[in-house]
Design a protein around this motif. Structure first.
Motif, PDB file in Angstrom:
ATOM      1  N   ILE A  13       0.835  -1.200   0.000  1.00  0.00           N
ATOM      2  CA  ILE A  13       0.000   0.000   0.000  1.00  0.00           C
ATOM      3  C   ILE A  13       0.871   1.252   0.000  1.00  0.00           C
ATOM      4  CG2 ILE A  13      -1.648   1.353   1.379  1.00  0.00           C
ATOM      5  CD1 ILE A  13      -2.828  -1.402   2.260  1.00  0.00           C
ATOM      6  N   LYS A  14       1.959   1.246   0.778  1.00  0.00           N
ATOM      7  CA  LYS A  14       2.865   2.392   0.840  1.00  0.00           C
ATOM      8  C   LYS A  14       3.489   2.652  -0.530  1.00  0.00           C
ATOM      9  CE  LYS A  14       6.829   4.126   3.504  1.00  0.00           C
ATOM     10  NZ  LYS A  14       7.502   4.760   2.404  1.00  0.00           N
ATOM     11  N   ALA A  15       4.011   1.620  -1.162  1.00  0.00           N
ATOM     12  CA  ALA A  15       4.647   1.783  -2.470  1.00  0.00           C
ATOM     13  C   ALA A  15       3.632   2.227  -3.520  1.00  0.00           C
ATOM     14  CB  ALA A  15       5.320   0.481  -2.902  1.00  0.00           C
ATOM     15  N   PHE A  16       2.460   1.626  -3.498  1.00  0.00           N
ATOM     16  CA  PHE A  16       1.432   1.962  -4.483  1.00  0.00           C
ATOM     17  C   PHE A  16       0.976   3.411  -4.334  1.00  0.00           C
ATOM     18  CE2 PHE A  16      -1.090   0.059  -7.729  1.00  0.00           C
ATOM     19  CZ  PHE A  16      -2.238   0.821  -7.798  1.00  0.00           C
ATOM     20  N   SER A  17       0.851   3.870  -3.094  1.00  0.00           N
ATOM     21  CA  SER A  17       0.362   5.233  -2.857  1.00  0.00           C
ATOM     22  C   SER A  17       1.411   6.294  -3.150  1.00  0.00           C
ATOM     23  CB  SER A  17      -0.126   5.382  -1.412  1.00  0.00           C
ATOM     24  OG  SER A  17       0.958   5.291  -0.503  1.00  0.00           O
ATOM     25  N   GLU A  18       2.676   5.908  -3.204  1.00  0.00           N
ATOM     26  CA  GLU A  18       3.745   6.871  -3.455  1.00  0.00           C
ATOM     27  C   GLU A  18       4.270   6.829  -4.890  1.00  0.00           C
ATOM     28  OE1 GLU A  18       6.640   5.882  -0.473  1.00  0.00           O
ATOM     29  OE2 GLU A  18       5.439   6.743   1.144  1.00  0.00           O
ATOM     30  N   THR A  19       3.676   6.006  -5.739  1.00  0.00           N
ATOM     31  CA  THR A  19       4.148   5.846  -7.108  1.00  0.00           C
ATOM     32  C   THR A  19       3.187   6.507  -8.083  1.00  0.00           C
ATOM     33  OG1 THR A  19       5.149   3.732  -6.498  1.00  0.00           O
ATOM     34  CG2 THR A  19       4.858   4.150  -8.845  1.00  0.00           C
ATOM     35  N   ASP A  20       3.726   7.312  -8.982  1.00  0.00           N
ATOM     36  CA  ASP A  20       2.914   7.958 -10.017  1.00  0.00           C
ATOM     37  C   ASP A  20       2.945   7.063 -11.265  1.00  0.00           C
ATOM     38  OD1 ASP A  20       1.698   9.521 -11.921  1.00  0.00           O
ATOM     39  OD2 ASP A  20       2.977  11.268 -11.598  1.00  0.00           O
ATOM     40  N   PHE A  21       1.808   6.498 -11.617  1.00  0.00           N
ATOM     41  CA  PHE A  21       1.719   5.580 -12.757  1.00  0.00           C
ATOM     42  C   PHE A  21       1.283   6.274 -14.051  1.00  0.00           C
ATOM     43  CE2 PHE A  21       1.224   2.746  -9.090  1.00  0.00           C
ATOM     44  CZ  PHE A  21       2.163   1.776  -9.403  1.00  0.00           C
ATOM     45  N   THR A  22       1.248   7.600 -14.060  1.00  0.00           N
ATOM     46  CA  THR A  22       0.755   8.346 -15.224  1.00  0.00           C
ATOM     47  C   THR A  22       1.459   7.954 -16.512  1.00  0.00           C
ATOM     48  OG1 THR A  22       0.155  10.204 -13.813  1.00  0.00           O
ATOM     49  CG2 THR A  22       0.368  10.652 -16.168  1.00  0.00           C
ATOM     50  N   ASP A  29      -2.218   0.899 -24.910  1.00  0.00           N
ATOM     51  CA  ASP A  29      -3.027   1.265 -26.077  1.00  0.00           C
ATOM     52  C   ASP A  29      -4.043   0.196 -26.479  1.00  0.00           C
ATOM     53  OD1 ASP A  29      -1.322  -0.600 -27.093  1.00  0.00           O
ATOM     54  OD2 ASP A  29      -0.566   0.638 -28.717  1.00  0.00           O
ATOM     55  N   ILE A  30      -4.457  -0.607 -25.525  1.00  0.00           N
ATOM     56  CA  ILE A  30      -5.502  -1.600 -25.757  1.00  0.00           C
ATOM     57  C   ILE A  30      -6.748  -1.168 -24.978  1.00  0.00           C
ATOM     58  CG2 ILE A  30      -3.891  -3.505 -26.155  1.00  0.00           C
ATOM     59  CD1 ILE A  30      -4.506  -4.414 -23.245  1.00  0.00           C
ATOM     60  N   PRO A  31      -7.920  -1.657 -25.349  1.00  0.00           N
ATOM     61  CA  PRO A  31      -9.132  -1.298 -24.598  1.00  0.00           C
ATOM     62  C   PRO A  31      -9.053  -1.764 -23.133  1.00  0.00           C
ATOM     63  CG  PRO A  31      -9.703  -2.270 -26.701  1.00  0.00           C
ATOM     64  CD  PRO A  31      -8.224  -2.460 -26.525  1.00  0.00           C
ATOM     65  N   VAL A  32      -9.464  -0.893 -22.240  1.00  0.00           N
ATOM     66  CA  VAL A  32      -9.388  -1.175 -20.806  1.00  0.00           C
ATOM     67  C   VAL A  32     -10.708  -0.769 -20.150  1.00  0.00           C
ATOM     68  CG1 VAL A  32      -8.221  -0.578 -18.645  1.00  0.00           C
ATOM     69  CG2 VAL A  32      -6.904  -0.739 -20.759  1.00  0.00           C
ATOM     70  N   LEU A  33     -11.192  -1.611 -19.241  1.00  0.00           N
ATOM     71  CA  LEU A  33     -12.343  -1.262 -18.426  1.00  0.00           C
ATOM     72  C   LEU A  33     -11.822  -0.995 -17.019  1.00  0.00           C
ATOM     73  CD1 LEU A  33     -15.323  -0.896 -17.780  1.00  0.00           C
ATOM     74  CD2 LEU A  33     -15.465  -3.376 -17.442  1.00  0.00           C
ATOM     75  N   ILE A  55      -6.565   9.141 -18.533  1.00  0.00           N
ATOM     76  CA  ILE A  55      -5.180   9.044 -19.013  1.00  0.00           C
ATOM     77  C   ILE A  55      -5.026   7.939 -20.053  1.00  0.00           C
ATOM     78  CG2 ILE A  55      -2.800   8.552 -18.325  1.00  0.00           C
ATOM     79  CD1 ILE A  55      -3.574   9.774 -15.561  1.00  0.00           C
ATOM     80  N   LEU A  56      -5.734   6.827 -19.861  1.00  0.00           N
ATOM     81  CA  LEU A  56      -5.661   5.706 -20.803  1.00  0.00           C
ATOM     82  C   LEU A  56      -6.249   6.108 -22.148  1.00  0.00           C
ATOM     83  CD1 LEU A  56      -6.813   3.052 -18.248  1.00  0.00           C
ATOM     84  CD2 LEU A  56      -4.628   2.962 -19.457  1.00  0.00           C
ATOM     85  N   LYS A  57      -5.664   5.592 -23.227  1.00  0.00           N
ATOM     86  CA  LYS A  57      -6.102   5.965 -24.573  1.00  0.00           C
ATOM     87  C   LYS A  57      -7.469   5.398 -24.937  1.00  0.00           C
ATOM     88  CE  LYS A  57      -1.408   6.377 -26.187  1.00  0.00           C
ATOM     89  NZ  LYS A  57      -0.265   5.562 -26.463  1.00  0.00           N
ATOM     90  N   LYS A  58      -7.749   4.184 -24.515  1.00  0.00           N
ATOM     91  CA  LYS A  58      -8.992   3.491 -24.893  1.00  0.00           C
ATOM     92  C   LYS A  58      -9.642   2.905 -23.648  1.00  0.00           C
ATOM     93  CE  LYS A  58      -6.868   2.005 -29.227  1.00  0.00           C
ATOM     94  NZ  LYS A  58      -6.422   0.845 -29.989  1.00  0.00           N
ATOM     95  N   ALA A  59     -10.246   3.761 -22.830  1.00  0.00           N
ATOM     96  CA  ALA A  59     -10.778   3.262 -21.565  1.00  0.00           C
ATOM     97  C   ALA A  59     -12.228   3.664 -21.346  1.00  0.00           C
ATOM     98  CB  ALA A  59      -9.934   3.775 -20.411  1.00  0.00           C
ATOM     99  N   ASN A  60     -12.929   2.801 -20.650  1.00  0.00           N
ATOM    100  CA  ASN A  60     -14.244   3.090 -20.097  1.00  0.00           C
ATOM    101  C   ASN A  60     -14.107   2.969 -18.592  1.00  0.00           C
ATOM    102  OD1 ASN A  60     -15.749   3.400 -22.509  1.00  0.00           O
ATOM    103  ND2 ASN A  60     -15.704   1.188 -22.774  1.00  0.00           N
ATOM    104  N   SER A  61     -14.830   3.791 -17.868  1.00  0.00           N
ATOM    105  CA  SER A  61     -14.778   3.766 -16.414  1.00  0.00           C
ATOM    106  C   SER A  61     -16.158   3.422 -15.865  1.00  0.00           C
ATOM    107  CB  SER A  61     -14.334   5.132 -15.891  1.00  0.00           C
ATOM    108  OG  SER A  61     -14.283   5.126 -14.491  1.00  0.00           O
TER     109      SER A  61
END
Length: 80
Positions: A13-22, A29-33, A55-61
Motif C-alpha cells: 500500500i505504501k509503495a502503491f500510494s507513493e508511485t505515479d503511474f501516469t 493502447d488496448i481497450p481497458v475497463l 489518461i488511458l487511450k482506450k478506456a471506459n470507467s
C-alpha cells in the motif's frame, strides 16, 4: 479475505500510494475497463478510477457498489 503478512500488505500500500503511474498508463493502447468501488476506503474513487480512465487511450470507467477495485483478466486468460 486477503492472504499475506501485515508487513507485506503495508509495504504494498505504501509503495502503491507513493508511485505515479501516469507515464505507464499513457503507454497502454488496448481497450481497458476501469472498475472502482464507490466505498473503497483505501483508494477513494475520486482519486483513482475516473482519473486513470482519462489518461488511458482506450478506456471506459465504471463505478460499482462497495469496497471494490480490481483488474479482470480477459475470458481466454489461463488460470494456471
Amino acid at each position: 479475505m486477503m492472504g499475506g503478512g501485515v508487513k507485506a500488505h503495508y509495504d504494498c500500500i505504501k509503495a502503491f500510494s507513493e508511485t505515479d503511474f501516469t507515464e505507464d498508463l499513457k503507454k497502454i493502447d488496448i481497450p481497458v475497463l476501469v472498475m472502482h468501488g464507490d466505498d473503497d476506503k483505501i483508494v477513494p474513487i475520486a482519486a483513482a478510477g475516473p482519473l486513470s480512465a482519462k489518461i488511458l487511450k482506450k478506456a471506459n470507467s465504471e463505478s460499482v457498489s462497495g469496497p471494490f477495485r480490481t483488474a479482470c483478466p480477459p475470458p481466454n486468460a489461463r488460470s494456471d
